[in-house]
Design an enzyme around this catalytic site. Structure first.
Site, PDB file in Angstrom:
ATOM      1  N   SER A 110       5.212  -2.021   4.505  1.00 25.94           N
ATOM      2  CA  SER A 110       4.108  -2.976   4.406  1.00 25.94           C
ATOM      3  C   SER A 110       3.954  -3.863   5.632  1.00 25.94           C
ATOM      4  CB  SER A 110       4.322  -3.877   3.180  1.00 25.94           C
ATOM      5  OG  SER A 110       4.356  -3.126   1.990  1.00 25.94           O
ATOM      6  N   HIS A 183       3.372  -7.620  -4.011  1.00 25.29           N
ATOM      7  CA  HIS A 183       4.465  -6.735  -4.420  1.00 25.29           C
ATOM      8  C   HIS A 183       5.522  -7.462  -5.251  1.00 25.29           C
ATOM      9  CE1 HIS A 183       3.080  -3.154  -2.419  1.00 25.29           C
ATOM     10  NE2 HIS A 183       2.891  -3.832  -1.298  1.00 25.29           N
TER      11      HIS A 183
END
Length: 253
Positions: A110, A183
């Site tokens: 990410s 997340h």
């Protein structure tokens, strides 16, 4: 998140060791609402360039043990306030486990979109004469940020500050970084930081090329989700904890 560079790049992202999943709605049958791109690999990935350029594996064998979520894209601006990514990820995990039961690790690769901006402001306020401040101001170009630019000491400091940014810098008791919030709220933990994780111009401009892995431990996803939502507790793995001092970990509790 990561733009495609022509038809060959598109073909690679749809190869045998890649997956693309999307949510559709009957009112827009030909246009996805949200989609996620997944790479099926051997172990955790630390570089988006390496991930995208790795030669295709025509068959998935038992060494293919990891699913890497490397790009999640919302396609409808009008649905921006509705969180669909968490539902999509959970559905994708079930689909992958059904198709390839040997895959036992689910993680992301990410971006950290606000890190460089935050770091520049922090250093200008606290350490204006630090040589690192001038490096961050400099209009960096595409390519690995090597020791030719950063000394090993500076690299270590930047990684430590990035860990601080993800773990300690908060707004309304939650991480200021939007990707981290997404997340962690879904039940992931912060696994590790990756130097030279994204050496594209965008990656360098956003986070000096650093990327982060978020880990979805399926046995603890619900527990971690509840801890984050109810107690604002951020779950971290051992690799990431090494980049933060015990004092900093305690101060966040």
């Amino acid at each position: 998140v990561h733009s495609m560079n022509g038809w060959e790049d598109l073909r690679r992202r749809l190869a045998a060791d890649r997956r693309c999943y999307a949510f559709f709605h009957p009112a827009m049958q030909d246009e996805p609402i949200i989609f996620v791109q997944v790479a099926l690999s051997c172990g955790l990935s630390s570089s988006i360039q390496e991930l995208l350029e790795t030669p295709e594996r025509e068959e998935l064998d038992n060494s293919t043990d990891t699913a890497i979520f490397y790009s999640i894209s919302d396609c409808q601006k009008g649905l921006k306030g509705i969180s669909l990514g968490n539902f999509l990820i959970k559905q994708v995990v079930m689909e992958i486990r059904k198709e390839a039961p040997q895959i036992n690790q689910f993680a992301t690769l990410s971006p950290i979109p606000g890190f460089r901006t935050w770091l520049r402001k922090k250093l200008e306020e606290e350490e204006p004469n630090n040589g690192l401040t001038e490096l961050i101001k400099f209009p960096l170009v595409k390519g690995p940020i090597s020791q030719a630019i950063y000394s090993e000491e500076q690299k270590t400091k930047v990684l430590k500050l990035c860990a601080e940014y993800l773990y300690l810098v908060k707004k309304n008791e939650e991480p200021i970084d939007p990707v981290a919030r997404f997340h962690l709220r879904n039940g992931a933990s912060i696994r590790r930081l990756n130097w030279n994780g994204d050496t594209s111009i965008k990656g360098v401009e956003q986070s000096l090329g650093i990327m982060v892995n978020y880990h979805y431990d399926l046995t603890r996803v619900e527990e971690r989700h509840e801890a984050f939502v109810n107690q604002k507790k951020i779950s971290i793995d051992r690799e990431f904890s090494k980049q933060i001092s015990d004092t900093e970990i305690q101060s966040s509790k």
